[in-house]
Design a protein around this motif. Sequence first.
Motif, PDB file in Angstrom:
ATOM      1  N   SER A  73      23.997   6.659  16.367  1.00 38.43           N
ATOM      2  CA  SER A  73      24.113   6.973  14.942  1.00 38.43           C
ATOM      3  C   SER A  73      24.897   8.253  14.686  1.00 38.43           C
ATOM      4  N   GLU A  77      19.238   2.492  13.014  1.00 38.84           N
ATOM      5  CA  GLU A  77      20.220   3.332  12.333  1.00 38.84           C
ATOM      6  C   GLU A  77      19.942   3.388  10.839  1.00 38.84           C
ATOM      7  N   ARG A  96      19.844   6.799   8.541  1.00 39.04           N
ATOM      8  CA  ARG A  96      20.711   7.008   7.384  1.00 39.04           C
ATOM      9  C   ARG A  96      19.904   7.313   6.125  1.00 39.04           C
TER      10      ARG A  96
END
Length: 377
Positions: free
Chosen positions: A41, A108, A112
Motif C-alpha cells: 500500500s 489496502e 486507505r
Amino acid sequence: MTFAGVVVAAGSGSRAGGDKQWRALGGKSVVRWSVEALLRSGASPVIVVVARDSLERAQDALRGLDGWIAVAGGAERADSVRAGLDALNLPETTPVLVHDAARPLLSEAVIRRLLGALPSADGAIAALPVSDTVKRGEGSIEATVDRSRLWRAQTPQAFPLGRLRSAYAAWPASEAPTDEAAVVERDGGVVRLIEGDPRLMKLTYPEDFAMAEALLPRQMRVGTGFDVHRWGPGEAVWLCGVEIPHDQTLIGHSDADAGLHALTDAILGAMGDGDIGDHFPPTDAQWKGAASDLFLIHAVERLTARGGRLINVDVTLICERPKVKPHRQAMRERLAEILSLPIDAVSVKATTTEALGFTGRGEGLAAQAVATIELPA
C-alpha cells in the motif's frame, strides 16, 4: 500519501499456543501478511517490532521483502510501540499506522480509509460496531448494555507521528494502555472511527487459525500430467502405488510407476512448480529404483508449504494389459492414503487404445492425470 508503518510482533502469543506471529498461515508467517500489506500500500518504511531474541526469526520470515526494519521491543505492548516510533526518522507530520501482527488479513481498502480520515482528526482507528446483544455480569447477568454506541476496535490505528509521540510522552508510567487511541484520547485528541473489516480478526486462540485459513482469498487451479514407460522383462509392475503380479515390468530409472509419475506432474503443474524431472532428475543415481510415492509426497509437501490443498485427483491408465479393474480399489485406497484425501476424491480409471499405437502393440503403458488444487490468491 507518504506514510510509515509499525507492526507490533513482540508478544509471546501464549493463548494461541506461543509464537503465533511466526506460525504459518496460508503458506507464510503471520507477521509477513501484515508487512506485505503495508508495503504493497506504499508504507515506507515498515518498522517490525519483535522480541530481542527474535531478530533473526524476523529476517527469515520476511526474507525477500524490501523496505522494512526490525527493532527490539519491550516488556509491554506500549514499550514496543514506543520502540517502533523511535526508529522512525521522519517529519512529525508523517502519518504512521500502528498494527498488530496478530491481525494478518489487512486490506489496502482499510489502510486507505484510515489515511483519508487523518486530515480532519488527531487519529483514526479501524473499528466494527457491536452487533451482538451485550450483557454485563459474572456468572449471572447484572445488566443488558446498550450497544448502539459500542465499537470493537481493530488495528491499524493511524496518527501523525509527532501527535502520537507527544501523547505517549504524557501517558502515566504507572499505567499500560490497551491501544494507541486510548493514549491520544487521554491527551485530548480527537480520534475518528472508520469502517473496519470483519476479516481483520485477531489471532488469539488456537482455533482462530482455522478460521483465518478459511477467510483467506483462494484460487482454484487444475494441472495435468502424462507419463509413458516401456515394457521389459519382469514379474510384477507398480501402478498407482500398488504392486501387481505380471509377466513383464515397466522400465524406468525409479520403479517406473507411470500412474504416480503422471499424478506428481499434475500437482506440480497446477502449482507452476516445474515437473518431476526438475525435482528428481533421472541422471541422479539416488533415485535409481526409488519408490515413486516419494515423488508424490514431495509434490504434496510443496503444495502444503505454499498454503495450498489438494481437492481431488483423477488418473487414467492406458494399456492392454494388465487388467486394472481388479486392482482399481486398492489403487484408490493407496492414493487416498498418500495424499490424505477421502476416497471419493480419488479416481482411477483404465482404458485401451483398441490395439492401436504403442500401447495397443504392448510396447508400453501410458498414464494421464488431473489434479485440482487450491492456493492462496
